[in-house]
Motif scaffolding. Structure first.
Motif, PDB file in Angstrom:
ATOM      1  N   UNK A 194      27.390  10.024 -13.983  1.00  0.00           N
ATOM      2  CA  UNK A 194      26.237  10.002 -13.092  1.00  0.00           C
ATOM      3  C   UNK A 194      26.050   8.566 -12.618  1.00  0.00           C
ATOM      4  N   UNK A 195      25.806   8.404 -11.336  1.00  0.00           N
ATOM      5  CA  UNK A 195      25.568   7.067 -10.780  1.00  0.00           C
ATOM      6  C   UNK A 195      24.324   7.119  -9.909  1.00  0.00           C
ATOM      7  N   UNK A 196      23.452   6.115 -10.053  1.00  0.00           N
ATOM      8  CA  UNK A 196      22.198   6.090  -9.297  1.00  0.00           C
ATOM      9  C   UNK A 196      22.048   4.761  -8.560  1.00  0.00           C
ATOM     10  N   UNK A 197      21.565   4.842  -7.334  1.00  0.00           N
ATOM     11  CA  UNK A 197      21.374   3.640  -6.516  1.00  0.00           C
ATOM     12  C   UNK A 197      20.195   2.828  -7.032  1.00  0.00           C
ATOM     13  N   UNK A 198      20.229   1.529  -6.773  1.00  0.00           N
ATOM     14  CA  UNK A 198      19.089   0.679  -7.125  1.00  0.00           C
ATOM     15  C   UNK A 198      18.124   0.623  -5.953  1.00  0.00           C
ATOM     16  N   UNK A 199      17.143  -0.266  -6.018  1.00  0.00           N
ATOM     17  CA  UNK A 199      16.117  -0.333  -4.976  1.00  0.00           C
ATOM     18  C   UNK A 199      16.686  -0.702  -3.610  1.00  0.00           C
ATOM     19  N   UNK A 200      17.866  -1.330  -3.580  1.00  0.00           N
ATOM     20  CA  UNK A 200      18.502  -1.698  -2.315  1.00  0.00           C
ATOM     21  C   UNK A 200      19.450  -0.620  -1.802  1.00  0.00           C
ATOM     22  N   UNK A 201      19.563   0.464  -2.550  1.00  0.00           N
ATOM     23  CA  UNK A 201      20.478   1.528  -2.152  1.00  0.00           C
ATOM     24  C   UNK A 201      21.908   1.267  -2.552  1.00  0.00           C
ATOM     25  N   UNK A 202      22.128   0.289  -3.420  1.00  0.00           N
ATOM     26  CA  UNK A 202      23.472  -0.066  -3.858  1.00  0.00           C
ATOM     27  C   UNK A 202      23.812   0.637  -5.170  1.00  0.00           C
ATOM     28  N   UNK A 203      25.005   1.200  -5.230  1.00  0.00           N
ATOM     29  CA  UNK A 203      25.448   1.893  -6.437  1.00  0.00           C
ATOM     30  C   UNK A 203      26.246   0.954  -7.343  1.00  0.00           C
ATOM     31  N   UNK A 204      26.291   1.262  -8.625  1.00  0.00           N
ATOM     32  CA  UNK A 204      27.081   0.503  -9.574  1.00  0.00           C
ATOM     33  C   UNK A 204      26.287  -0.041 -10.741  1.00  0.00           C
ATOM     34  N   UNK A 249      23.449   1.336 -12.167  1.00  0.00           N
ATOM     35  CA  UNK A 249      23.008   2.391 -13.078  1.00  0.00           C
ATOM     36  C   UNK A 249      24.091   3.461 -13.162  1.00  0.00           C
ATOM     37  N   UNK A 250      24.729   3.540 -14.312  1.00  0.00           N
ATOM     38  CA  UNK A 250      25.847   4.440 -14.523  1.00  0.00           C
ATOM     39  C   UNK A 250      25.708   5.092 -15.894  1.00  0.00           C
ATOM     40  N   UNK A 251      25.984   6.382 -15.974  1.00  0.00           N
ATOM     41  CA  UNK A 251      25.932   7.103 -17.249  1.00  0.00           C
ATOM     42  C   UNK A 251      27.144   8.030 -17.340  1.00  0.00           C
ATOM     43  N   UNK A 252      27.914   7.886 -18.401  1.00  0.00           N
ATOM     44  CA  UNK A 252      29.100   8.706 -18.603  1.00  0.00           C
ATOM     45  C   UNK A 252      28.881   9.690 -19.748  1.00  0.00           C
ATOM     46  N   UNK A 253      29.516  10.838 -19.648  1.00  0.00           N
ATOM     47  CA  UNK A 253      29.451  11.851 -20.695  1.00  0.00           C
ATOM     48  C   UNK A 253      30.806  11.897 -21.396  1.00  0.00           C
ATOM     49  N   UNK A 254      30.849  11.397 -22.617  1.00  0.00           N
ATOM     50  CA  UNK A 254      32.114  11.341 -23.345  1.00  0.00           C
ATOM     51  C   UNK A 254      32.647  12.736 -23.662  1.00  0.00           C
ATOM     52  N   UNK A 255      31.754  13.716 -23.829  1.00  0.00           N
ATOM     53  CA  UNK A 255      32.202  15.079 -24.121  1.00  0.00           C
ATOM     54  C   UNK A 255      32.995  15.643 -22.940  1.00  0.00           C
ATOM     55  N   UNK A 256      32.522  15.370 -21.716  1.00  0.00           N
ATOM     56  CA  UNK A 256      33.248  15.823 -20.531  1.00  0.00           C
ATOM     57  C   UNK A 256      34.581  15.100 -20.410  1.00  0.00           C
ATOM     58  N   UNK A 257      34.558  13.805 -20.686  1.00  0.00           N
ATOM     59  CA  UNK A 257      35.783  13.017 -20.591  1.00  0.00           C
ATOM     60  C   UNK A 257      36.811  13.489 -21.605  1.00  0.00           C
ATOM     61  N   UNK A 258      36.362  13.812 -22.819  1.00  0.00           N
ATOM     62  CA  UNK A 258      37.269  14.304 -23.849  1.00  0.00           C
ATOM     63  C   UNK A 258      37.918  15.620 -23.454  1.00  0.00           C
ATOM     64  N   UNK A 259      37.227  16.404 -22.621  1.00  0.00           N
ATOM     65  CA  UNK A 259      37.758  17.694 -22.169  1.00  0.00           C
ATOM     66  C   UNK A 259      38.554  17.565 -20.880  1.00  0.00           C
TER      67      UNK A 259
END
Length: 311
Positions: free
Chosen positions: A200-210, A212-222
């Motif tokens: 999951x990636x979310x933009x900051x107040x300027x609309x820029x991505x990078x 705020x990032x959240x990864x799901x290790x369970x999905x990655x493992x699969x």
């Protein structure tokens, strides 16, 4: 004993014999119980014209109380059959929207009383904690507001207890079901990986991505590569990363579950506990499905193992 009660403005019909089939479904992430039922009896053509409420009782315990989605009466060859589909009253939390904007000093008590006048049968876990706010976007339901508030207050997801009680926490008193293979109709395991995302990636107040990032290790493992890009969620400006953590946890709901099929109508509730050997120890009941037909009545109790119910 199974009893079906159909209520209208000026009518009430209690049915305990002649119930041909029924299905009751209650689940932790669904904000209402669901009931379908069919029954035979000496019904008149106009008897259910004003029916608006349906109640299901098991040995006198209320398992469902909801609105009528559809009622159908058929009279053929001198036989009357009524069919009902219903959703619990708490479905109204999805059917009512909050006013957009910033709502400060929000508590569950205030949320459930200030915006909509609900039927008296809808109750909630009392909470006057006003330490949080709600930022409401357009078309946000009251249930979404309750979900965001619950997560901000206690990092949980709300659920419907009994027939129509909105809760943030599991009940302190509960029944424990000790599962023994010899007394079960069956049991099994299900893993549902259809909803999880790897990132999951979310933009900051300027609309820029990078940032705020959240990864799901369970999905990655699969080996699942599924990503979502989100605009800034003002609901979590106090801690933007939590916006992504909440979405990751919710996407993984019901990822793994164990179910047990019991004989008869079991008066279980969400939040009761299941113990099965060393595999499950006081695991919360997160899904209940009760069915009845010409073959008898059976109840399935299910325990999820996911981010909100890790044990």
């Amino acid at each position: 004993m199974i009893q079906l009660v159909l209520m209208g403005k000026n009518s009430k019909t209690q049915i305990s014999s002649g119930i041909a089939s029924f299905t009751l479904d209650k689940e932790m992430y669904t904000p209402y119980s669901q009931l379908t039922a069919a029954a035979y009896g000496s019904f008149s053509l106009t008897q259910f014209a004003d029916v608006s409420r349906v109640q299901l009782l098991v040995n006198g315990t209320e398992m469902h109380f909801g609105t009528v989605e559809q009622c159908r009466l058929t009279l053929e060859n001198g036989i009357a059959r009524v069919q009902i589909s219903s959703r619990g009253l708490t479905a109204m939390l999805l059917q009512n929207q909050l006013e957009p904007g910033l709502h400060t000093a929000m508590s569950l008590d205030r949320l459930m009383q200030e915006f909509v006048s609900f039927p008296k049968e809808i109750t909630w876990e009392s909470s006057t904690d006003t330490s949080n706010y709600l930022f409401v976007k357009e078309n946000t339901s009251l249930w979404d507001g309750a979900a965001n508030l619950t997560y901000k207050l206690c990092q949980r997801y709300p659920f419907v207890y009994h027939a129509n009680e909105v809760r943030m926490h599991l009940p302190e008193s509960y029944r424990t079901f000790h599962m023994q293979p010899g007394s079960l109709l069956g049991m099994g395991m299900v893993t549902d990986q259809s909803r999880i995302y790897s990132s999951f990636s979310m933009a900051d107040t300027d609309g820029t991505y990078g940032k705020f990032q959240e990864n799901d290790t369970l999905a990655e493992e699969r080996g699942l590569v599924r990503s979502r890009k989100l605009s800034l969620d003002r609901q979590y400006l106090y801690d933007p990363q939590q916006a992504l953590v909440f979405r990751r946890k919710f996407a993984g709901r019901g990822l793994l579950s164990y179910y047990f099929d019991l004989i008869g109508a079991v008066e279980a509730d969400l939040g009761d506990r299941i113990t099965y050997g060393s595999a499950l120890l006081d695991a919360p009941v997160t899904h209940i499905r009760m069915t009845g037909n010409q073959n008898g009545v059976r109840t399935r109790l299910e325990a999820y193992r996911d981010e909100f119910y890790p044990v």
